[in-house]
Enzyme design. Sequence first.
Site, short mmCIF file in Angstrom:
data_model
loop_
_atom_site.label_atom_id
_atom_site.label_comp_id
_atom_site.label_asym_id
_atom_site.label_seq_id
_atom_site.Cartn_x
_atom_site.Cartn_y
_atom_site.Cartn_z
N LYS A 78 0.85 -1.20 0.00
CA LYS A 78 0.00 0.00 0.00
C LYS A 78 0.88 1.25 0.00
CE LYS A 78 -3.93 2.05 2.51
NZ LYS A 78 -4.83 1.95 3.69
N SER A 158 -9.82 1.97 2.59
CA SER A 158 -8.92 2.69 1.75
C SER A 158 -7.88 1.82 1.04
CB SER A 158 -8.17 3.75 2.58
OG SER A 158 -7.37 3.13 3.57
N SER A 182 -10.33 -0.25 6.87
CA SER A 182 -9.72 -0.15 5.54
C SER A 182 -8.99 -1.38 5.04
CB SER A 182 -8.74 1.02 5.51
OG SER A 182 -9.43 2.20 5.22
#
Length: 493
Positions: A78, A158, A182
């Site tokens: 990420k 997210s 997330s």
Amino acid sequence: MTTLTDLTLAQARDGMVAGDFSALELTEAYIATLAAVRPLNCYLLETEDAARTMAQAADDRRARSEAGLLNGIPLAIKDLFCTKGIPATAGSHILNGFVPPYESTVTSKLWEAGAVMLGKTNMDEFAMGSSNMTSYFGPVTNPWSRAEDDAKLVPGGSSGGSAAVVAARGALAATGTDTGGSIRQPASFCGIVGMKPTYGRCSRWGIIAFASSLDQAGPLTRTVRDAAIMLGGMAGHDPKDSTSVNVPVPDYEASLGGDLKGLRIGVPKEYRIDGTPAEIEALWDEGVAWLKSAGAEIVEISLPHTKYALPAYYIVAPAEASSNLARYDGVRYGLRVDGETPQEMYENTRGEGFGAEVKRRVLIGTYVLSAGYYDAYYLQAQKVRTRILQDFQNAWEKVDAILTPTTPSAAFAQGEKMDDPIAMYLNDVLTVPASMAGLPAISVPAGLSSDGLPLGLHVIGRPFDESTILKVGHAIEDAADFTAVPQILAGGG
Ligand code: GLN
């Protein structure tokens, strides 16, 4: 025929141990998928040259019998994790040109364990969102689509790029971060496993901060076993993070398997939220039945402050975000938009550098922390947080883990809920309470919605008892026998 990219992390590890294929072959197989997954916009940066170098080094280590836990495993990271010499954007324009001069502790541990980096994944800006629509670099598309139409769906957020890329076989596994859901919500939307460890289990050092008392890194994988293996490579005490907890990291994989005799599973009545689709309620009931037949005792429990968790989260998280994001002022790194005076330069930089959702959070956060409102909002939310924690502490006297659905809906279409922030925030209603209490939780794909989209079940555990939720998650995985794959893999999308 099984291709290398169909293997789970555990299978790939075992295959490399057995000498069936090399890390370089596995990595090349993933590099070959990059063009096919590119339309999903999962990767903000592909690092194929680094991947090849790392894979070759993994093979060399194997030859010297020095292979670590994740030797040769190709991962996506990420873009909230700082990676030395490789840009990190947090999905934001304000970090334009920022190349971290250091490596986050979690990614350092993964590389020490032998993992290979395929690239950095797209995400909601500063991890604020549930759809990946707030990224400065454009939305990510879920590799799944509905049976009856081909509307582009969100992967959740997210950690949307990480979840989509694992589901689409563009990486074997990925890192995510979870502040209010997330990791778990995008895992549920993309039909994969997502785990948020206990707050303090994985170091936050080198992870770009959103809400420091809630942020936690964790794995996104295709199976529960893979989550257990990968978490072992991420977790551990780090003196550089003062909230990292110095407790031993168990062998998570060893906790998998066997029946659930002796385990008590709580079903909280307050999680039956009005408006939840009947099919999600039905899946939850099915999950209860699976755990019962695996030998667990099912106990109805009450978590009375559940309904205050989301409103309190949306005070605490923006408050911390407004403070964390004060550092982006155009002075030392990232974007700078000049002005006549320093003040104007800050304003121009922040005005252009942050997107609408980030600005909304900064405004809310600054408001709830300001004199006159601090007591009414921030302090009150902190008190509510303590109540939520107490609810769970009471529950642990009766049960060993808690079962709920992960999300109140399946994946929705890109653009939906964008004009209604409250509707967007409601995505987190089932994941936020565990975040507020710092508890470990896992989402496991358990079934399909009536329009053919994945739905997850969610298991919450005691602090630092990731082993139990992995064991329960594994039992769900066994019973659910979730074999559906996204259309992109079935050749239909
Ligand atoms: N969707 C939640 C939010 O927007 C959670 C995000 C997260 O866990 N990072 O705050």
